[in-house]
Design an enzyme around this catalytic site. Structure first.
Site, mmCIF file in Angstrom:
data_model
loop_
_atom_site.group_PDB
_atom_site.id
_atom_site.type_symbol
_atom_site.label_atom_id
_atom_site.label_comp_id
_atom_site.label_asym_id
_atom_site.label_seq_id
_atom_site.Cartn_x
_atom_site.Cartn_y
_atom_site.Cartn_z
ATOM 1 N N THR A 1 34.604 30.694 34.581
ATOM 2 C CA THR A 1 34.149 31.996 34.094
ATOM 3 C C THR A 1 33.378 31.843 32.798
ATOM 4 O OG1 THR A 1 34.777 34.301 33.667
ATOM 5 C CG2 THR A 1 36.183 32.602 32.693
ATOM 6 N N ASN B 1 33.166 34.871 31.160
ATOM 7 C CA ASN B 1 33.564 36.190 30.673
ATOM 8 C C ASN B 1 34.869 36.040 29.887
ATOM 9 O OD1 ASN B 1 34.988 38.695 30.582
ATOM 10 N ND2 ASN B 1 33.785 39.488 32.282
ATOM 11 N N GLY C 1 36.731 38.212 28.343
ATOM 12 C CA GLY C 1 37.754 39.211 28.652
ATOM 13 C C GLY C 1 38.622 38.745 29.818
ATOM 14 N N LYS C 2 37.939 38.241 30.848
ATOM 15 C CA LYS C 2 38.657 37.736 32.021
ATOM 16 C C LYS C 2 39.524 36.541 31.668
ATOM 17 C CE LYS C 2 35.742 38.693 35.993
ATOM 18 N NZ LYS C 2 34.814 38.107 36.986
ATOM 19 N N ASP D 1 36.569 36.646 41.150
ATOM 20 C CA ASP D 1 35.470 37.582 41.336
ATOM 21 C C ASP D 1 36.097 38.945 41.540
ATOM 22 O OD1 ASP D 1 32.507 37.822 41.536
ATOM 23 O OD2 ASP D 1 33.031 38.817 43.401
ATOM 24 N N PHE E 1 38.580 45.879 29.144
ATOM 25 C CA PHE E 1 37.169 45.489 29.147
ATOM 26 C C PHE E 1 36.552 45.979 30.438
ATOM 27 C CE2 PHE E 1 39.643 42.198 31.046
ATOM 28 C CZ PHE E 1 38.880 41.667 32.066
ATOM 29 N N LYS F 1 49.319 46.765 31.898
ATOM 30 C CA LYS F 1 48.264 46.537 32.890
ATOM 31 C C LYS F 1 48.546 45.263 33.703
ATOM 32 C CE LYS F 1 43.428 45.321 33.369
ATOM 33 N NZ LYS F 1 42.262 44.744 32.694
ATOM 34 N N HIS G 1 45.052 44.729 39.861
ATOM 35 C CA HIS G 1 44.495 43.943 40.957
ATOM 36 C C HIS G 1 44.576 42.444 40.669
ATOM 37 C CE1 HIS G 1 41.612 44.719 37.857
ATOM 38 N NE2 HIS G 1 40.604 44.100 38.438
ATOM 39 N N ARG G 2 44.296 42.078 39.417
ATOM 40 C CA ARG G 2 44.307 40.661 39.040
ATOM 41 C C ARG G 2 45.740 40.132 38.954
ATOM 42 N NH1 ARG G 2 40.590 41.035 35.251
ATOM 43 N NH2 ARG G 2 38.936 40.601 36.765
#
Lengths: 199, 199
Positions: B7, B9, B11-12, B71, B154, B177, B182-183
């Site tokens: 990644t 990103n 935030g991810k 993804d 984010f 969260k 989902h993650r």
């Protein structure tokens, strides 16, 4: 939780019943289910397609329910990963499994390649009553033996040699196979996802 | 086990570090990693593409390692599930997240639809040192609020309202969260798959 399995393959159904035996999922089937035409793009897409088809069928029948679908295949490296996502059509959609195994051994022989590596891939797709989707994919590495071995198992199991057990999948007991198989990995992952989502 | 994350990103990456904090996976990054061009066919395919790209890069660099790719996307029902797999390109590949969120609210407003339903989807793809692959996919249902709410989070978090918590993802703490997202679902499933495969 009652879960309808989107399959017309009894070998798969039986294996899934074993894999989910100690889980909160009670597997059952819907007599009117028919496999949709597979997209042949990826295992994940095919499994999603089957699950969504059955989910919609059950809703139309006034029985909205959780559903589970499987798409799996055998990838032989020296055959450019074939039969792969097209495993169900290998040798023609109506070919028997003994005929498919024979074709596979012959085709690999003809390449003259020493590379006997192969892997099984299993994609599972689950949709709960509310329409939430989860999916998992597992793989297991092995080799293609020179000839079929073993009477247990189904599909390509007799031509899939699993080196850590020094046996083909068809020579292993169901319990042995269900601890290491592509479908076992995908199933255990799926259960964990369902558990997290239920919290 | 050291695992390189495919990644760019942050935030991810930060979120994944939290999600895998109590696991045997130690996440790290490879400075030279660049996202391959995404195929835009499915989350699962995109995650696999990224993982395979990084796995190959690390092998070429003489550092064969396990890798993990993500993804994800937001699907808005009244927008025919857009931005969906194209989430990263919504408003153009260089658009800022505040601009994307604004665009999303405006676009949904313009449809005149009362249907505010949306879902987040996350696909994870893992490849271990030996090249074995596992993948998982999780979803979480919510709605699009009339305007942004919350400072945490984010991407589309401030415009994703999660009814069971009566808050947007950006108004929830990371811990809250990370129990329902989902993650989180995809991550817990992935860990279970990796554990099964290691047996």
């Amino acid at each position: 939780m009652r879960v309808y399995v989107a399959t017309t393959n009894f070998g798969k159904l039986r294996e899934m019943e074993k894999l989910f035996a100690d889980s909160p999922l009670e597997l059952t089937t819907f007599a009117e289910y028919e496999d949709p035409v597979e997209g042949n793009t990826s295992y994940a897409e095919n499994a999603a397609l089957k699950a969504r088809a059955l989910h919609a069928q059950l809703q139309r029948a006034g029985r909205p329910s959780a559903v589970l679908a499987d798409d799996s295949g055998l990838e032989v490296y020296a055959l450019d990963r074939r039969p792969g996502v097209l495993t169900a059509f290998y040798g023609g959609a109506t070919a028997t499994w003994p005929a498919r195994r024979k074709k596979l051994l012959r085709e690999l022989e003809r390449t003259g390649s020493d590379d006997r590596r192969a892997r099984f891939v299993c994609a599972l797709h689950f949709i709960d009553e509310e329409g939430r989707e989860f999916a998992t994919m597992g793989t297991v590495d092995g080799t293609i033996p020179p000839e079929e071995r073993g009477d247990d198992g189904f599909s390509f199991d007799p031509v899939f040699f699993y080196p850590p057990a020094n046996r083909t999948f068809a020579e292993m007991t169901e319990d042995q196979k269900n601890r290491v198989s592509h479908r076992a990995i995908a199933a255990s992952a799926l259960l964990a996802g369902i558990k997290t989502a239920a919290n």
